[in-house]
Write a protein that holds these residues in place. Structure first.
Motif, PDB file in Angstrom:
ATOM      1  N   LYS A   3       0.859  -1.185   0.000  1.00 45.24           N
ATOM      2  CA  LYS A   3       0.000   0.000   0.000  1.00 45.24           C
ATOM      3  C   LYS A   3       0.895   1.234   0.000  1.00 45.24           C
ATOM      4  O   LYS A   3       1.937   1.248   0.640  1.00 45.24           O
ATOM      5  CB  LYS A   3      -0.878  -0.044   1.251  1.00 45.24           C
ATOM      6  N   LYS A   4       0.482   2.241  -0.715  1.00 47.07           N
ATOM      7  CA  LYS A   4       1.266   3.481  -0.790  1.00 47.07           C
ATOM      8  C   LYS A   4       0.717   4.508   0.198  1.00 47.07           C
ATOM      9  O   LYS A   4      -0.486   4.722   0.278  1.00 47.07           O
ATOM     10  CB  LYS A   4       1.199   4.074  -2.202  1.00 47.07           C
ATOM     11  N   TYR A   5       1.627   5.109   0.942  1.00 47.16           N
ATOM     12  CA  TYR A   5       1.289   6.228   1.816  1.00 47.16           C
ATOM     13  C   TYR A   5       2.147   7.407   1.378  1.00 47.16           C
ATOM     14  O   TYR A   5       3.242   7.215   0.859  1.00 47.16           O
ATOM     15  CB  TYR A   5       1.606   5.906   3.287  1.00 47.16           C
ATOM     16  N   PRO A   6       1.682   8.624   1.617  1.00 47.26           N
ATOM     17  CA  PRO A   6       2.503   9.789   1.263  1.00 47.26           C
ATOM     18  C   PRO A   6       3.850   9.744   2.003  1.00 47.26           C
ATOM     19  O   PRO A   6       3.926   9.299   3.146  1.00 47.26           O
ATOM     20  CB  PRO A   6       1.668  10.982   1.730  1.00 47.26           C
ATOM     21  N   ALA A   7       4.896  10.211   1.326  1.00 46.45           N
ATOM     22  CA  ALA A   7       6.230  10.251   1.938  1.00 46.45           C
ATOM     23  C   ALA A   7       6.180  11.080   3.216  1.00 46.45           C
ATOM     24  O   ALA A   7       5.492  12.101   3.278  1.00 46.45           O
ATOM     25  CB  ALA A   7       7.237  10.840   0.963  1.00 46.45           C
ATOM     26  N   ASN A   8       6.873  10.620   4.220  1.00 47.04           N
ATOM     27  CA  ASN A   8       7.022  11.307   5.505  1.00 47.04           C
ATOM     28  C   ASN A   8       5.713  11.467   6.280  1.00 47.04           C
ATOM     29  O   ASN A   8       5.648  12.242   7.235  1.00 47.04           O
ATOM     30  CB  ASN A   8       7.692  12.681   5.313  1.00 47.04           C
ATOM     31  N   SER A   9       4.688  10.730   5.880  1.00 43.34           N
ATOM     32  CA  SER A   9       3.401  10.814   6.572  1.00 43.34           C
ATOM     33  C   SER A   9       3.449  10.001   7.870  1.00 43.34           C
ATOM     34  O   SER A   9       4.308   9.121   8.037  1.00 43.34           O
ATOM     35  CB  SER A   9       2.287  10.268   5.673  1.00 43.34           C
ATOM     36  N   PRO A  10       2.520  10.284   8.788  1.00 38.90           N
ATOM     37  CA  PRO A  10       2.435   9.467   9.998  1.00 38.90           C
ATOM     38  C   PRO A  10       2.271   7.975   9.659  1.00 38.90           C
ATOM     39  O   PRO A  10       2.846   7.115  10.330  1.00 38.90           O
ATOM     40  CB  PRO A  10       1.202  10.020  10.717  1.00 38.90           C
ATOM     41  N   MET A  13       5.610   6.412   8.651  1.00 41.18           N
ATOM     42  CA  MET A  13       6.450   6.187   9.831  1.00 41.18           C
ATOM     43  C   MET A  13       5.901   5.029  10.664  1.00 41.18           C
ATOM     44  O   MET A  13       6.669   4.185  11.135  1.00 41.18           O
ATOM     45  CB  MET A  13       6.554   7.472  10.651  1.00 41.18           C
ATOM     46  N   ALA A  14       4.580   4.986  10.826  1.00 39.85           N
ATOM     47  CA  ALA A  14       3.965   3.898  11.585  1.00 39.85           C
ATOM     48  C   ALA A  14       4.262   2.552  10.938  1.00 39.85           C
ATOM     49  O   ALA A  14       4.549   1.568  11.619  1.00 39.85           O
ATOM     50  CB  ALA A  14       2.456   4.121  11.681  1.00 39.85           C
ATOM     51  N   ARG A  15       4.220   2.516   9.604  1.00 38.55           N
ATOM     52  CA  ARG A  15       4.454   1.244   8.910  1.00 38.55           C
ATOM     53  C   ARG A  15       5.868   0.725   9.156  1.00 38.55           C
ATOM     54  O   ARG A  15       6.076  -0.486   9.250  1.00 38.55           O
ATOM     55  CB  ARG A  15       4.185   1.410   7.417  1.00 38.55           C
ATOM     56  N   LEU A  16       6.827   1.603   9.307  1.00 36.79           N
ATOM     57  CA  LEU A  16       8.187   1.154   9.611  1.00 36.79           C
ATOM     58  C   LEU A  16       8.236   0.488  10.980  1.00 36.79           C
ATOM     59  O   LEU A  16       8.908  -0.533  11.162  1.00 36.79           O
ATOM     60  CB  LEU A  16       9.175   2.321   9.531  1.00 36.79           C
ATOM     61  N   LEU A  17       7.515   1.053  11.943  1.00 31.77           N
ATOM     62  CA  LEU A  17       7.463   0.437  13.273  1.00 31.77           C
ATOM     63  C   LEU A  17       6.740  -0.906  13.201  1.00 31.77           C
ATOM     64  O   LEU A  17       7.166  -1.889  13.825  1.00 31.77           O
ATOM     65  CB  LEU A  17       6.786   1.366  14.275  1.00 31.77           C
ATOM     66  N   ILE A  32       2.572  -3.908  21.470  1.00 33.13           N
ATOM     67  CA  ILE A  32       1.363  -3.109  21.260  1.00 33.13           C
ATOM     68  C   ILE A  32       1.110  -2.219  22.481  1.00 33.13           C
ATOM     69  O   ILE A  32       0.841  -1.025  22.349  1.00 33.13           O
ATOM     70  CB  ILE A  32       0.132  -4.014  20.992  1.00 33.13           C
ATOM     71  N   ASP A  33       1.229  -2.803  23.684  1.00 37.55           N
ATOM     72  CA  ASP A  33       1.048  -2.020  24.911  1.00 37.55           C
ATOM     73  C   ASP A  33       2.055  -0.874  24.992  1.00 37.55           C
ATOM     74  O   ASP A  33       1.731   0.219  25.446  1.00 37.55           O
ATOM     75  CB  ASP A  33       1.197  -2.903  26.154  1.00 37.55           C
ATOM     76  N   SER A  34       3.276  -1.143  24.533  1.00 38.60           N
ATOM     77  CA  SER A  34       4.327  -0.128  24.624  1.00 38.60           C
ATOM     78  C   SER A  34       4.013   1.090  23.762  1.00 38.60           C
ATOM     79  O   SER A  34       4.450   2.200  24.055  1.00 38.60           O
ATOM     80  CB  SER A  34       5.685  -0.709  24.229  1.00 38.60           C
ATOM     81  N   LEU A  35       3.244   0.891  22.701  1.00 38.57           N
ATOM     82  CA  LEU A  35       2.880   2.022  21.843  1.00 38.57           C
ATOM     83  C   LEU A  35       2.153   3.089  22.649  1.00 38.57           C
ATOM     84  O   LEU A  35       2.354   4.283  22.459  1.00 38.57           O
ATOM     85  CB  LEU A  35       1.991   1.558  20.682  1.00 38.57           C
ATOM     86  N   GLU A  36       1.321   2.617  23.586  1.00 41.28           N
ATOM     87  CA  GLU A  36       0.570   3.510  24.466  1.00 41.28           C
ATOM     88  C   GLU A  36       1.494   4.141  25.502  1.00 41.28           C
ATOM     89  O   GLU A  36       1.539   5.363  25.645  1.00 41.28           O
ATOM     90  CB  GLU A  36      -0.518   2.681  25.170  1.00 41.28           C
ATOM     91  N   THR A  37       2.239   3.302  26.215  1.00 40.37           N
ATOM     92  CA  THR A  37       3.054   3.799  27.327  1.00 40.37           C
ATOM     93  C   THR A  37       4.211   4.680  26.851  1.00 40.37           C
ATOM     94  O   THR A  37       4.643   5.562  27.572  1.00 40.37           O
ATOM     95  CB  THR A  37       3.599   2.641  28.187  1.00 40.37           C
ATOM     96  N   ILE A  40       3.783   6.672  21.544  1.00 35.35           N
ATOM     97  CA  ILE A  40       4.183   6.589  20.142  1.00 35.35           C
ATOM     98  C   ILE A  40       3.120   7.193  19.223  1.00 35.35           C
ATOM     99  O   ILE A  40       3.451   7.854  18.245  1.00 35.35           O
ATOM    100  CB  ILE A  40       4.558   5.139  19.775  1.00 35.35           C
ATOM    101  N   TYR A  41       1.850   7.010  19.558  1.00 37.03           N
ATOM    102  CA  TYR A  41       0.798   7.596  18.714  1.00 37.03           C
ATOM    103  C   TYR A  41       0.947   9.114  18.648  1.00 37.03           C
ATOM    104  O   TYR A  41       0.879   9.710  17.576  1.00 37.03           O
ATOM    105  CB  TYR A  41      -0.604   7.228  19.223  1.00 37.03           C
ATOM    106  N   GLU A  42       1.153   9.727  19.810  1.00 40.31           N
ATOM    107  CA  GLU A  42       1.323  11.180  19.846  1.00 40.31           C
ATOM    108  C   GLU A  42       2.581  11.597  19.095  1.00 40.31           C
ATOM    109  O   GLU A  42       2.558  12.577  18.350  1.00 40.31           O
ATOM    110  CB  GLU A  42       1.416  11.685  21.299  1.00 40.31           C
ATOM    111  N   ALA A  43       3.666  10.863  19.296  1.00 38.90           N
ATOM    112  CA  ALA A  43       4.932  11.215  18.638  1.00 38.90           C
ATOM    113  C   ALA A  43       4.805  11.178  17.113  1.00 38.90           C
ATOM    114  O   ALA A  43       5.380  12.010  16.413  1.00 38.90           O
ATOM    115  CB  ALA A  43       6.051  10.279  19.104  1.00 38.90           C
ATOM    116  N   LEU A  44       4.028  10.218  16.617  1.00 41.01           N
ATOM    117  CA  LEU A  44       3.844  10.095  15.170  1.00 41.01           C
ATOM    118  C   LEU A  44       2.687  10.953  14.661  1.00 41.01           C
ATOM    119  O   LEU A  44       2.496  11.049  13.454  1.00 41.01           O
ATOM    120  CB  LEU A  44       3.564   8.633  14.792  1.00 41.01           C
TER     121      LEU A  44
END
Length: 138
Positions: A3-10, A13-17, A32-37, A40-44
């Motif tokens: 799937k294609k996402y725009p370059a440098n989009s959230p 970046m999420a797909r790399l993680l 998955i739990d660590s994403l919250e603690t 990571i959602y806010e950072a991305l």
């Protein structure tokens, strides 16, 4: 075909993680739990729901690449490079590399595939652990 996402989009970046999380074939609930603690959602700048959508899309893309026996190549250098090339801004590369390291440490073990992809990520983006420490030392 991924799937294609725009370059440098959230999403890019999420797909790399997600790629790192999936690289050993074991999606650890602690990751998955660590994403919250780790915020990571806010950072991305991505919602939890959107992140999960990216995760599902990645899994679907992988299953579409299965061979006739249903085998999937979780670590494919061309795929890894293609995905790494979707994040070109140095600050965003540094952010993804930092988040990936934090996330990998969350389950208290870094698998060989995770380590190999992570090392390749740093090399391809011309980053070092010192760069990450300098940028995010608290």
């Amino acid at each position: 075909m991924m799937k294609k996402y725009p370059a440098n989009s959230p999403e890019s970046m999420a797909r790399l993680l997600v790629m790192l999380m999936m690289s050993d074939g074991n999606l650890d609930p602690r990751e998955i739990d660590s994403l919250e603690t780790l915020h990571i959602y806010e950072a991305l700048d991505i919602s939890r729901t959107r992140f999960i959508e990216v995760l599902h899309a990645y899994c679907n893309d992988l299953s579409d690449e299965a061979d006739d026996e249903g085998r999937i190549q979780l670590v494919d250098r061309q795929r890894v490079d293609d995905l790494l090339d979707t994040v070109t801004e140095p600050k965003k590369q540094l952010l993804v590399a930092t988040l990936a390291l934090d996330m990998a440490k969350a389950d208290r073990s870094i698998s060989e595939p995770e380590l190999a992809i992570y090392a390749h990520m740093l090399d391809r983006w011309h980053l070092s652990l010192d760069d990450i420490e300098a940028a995010y030392a608290k």
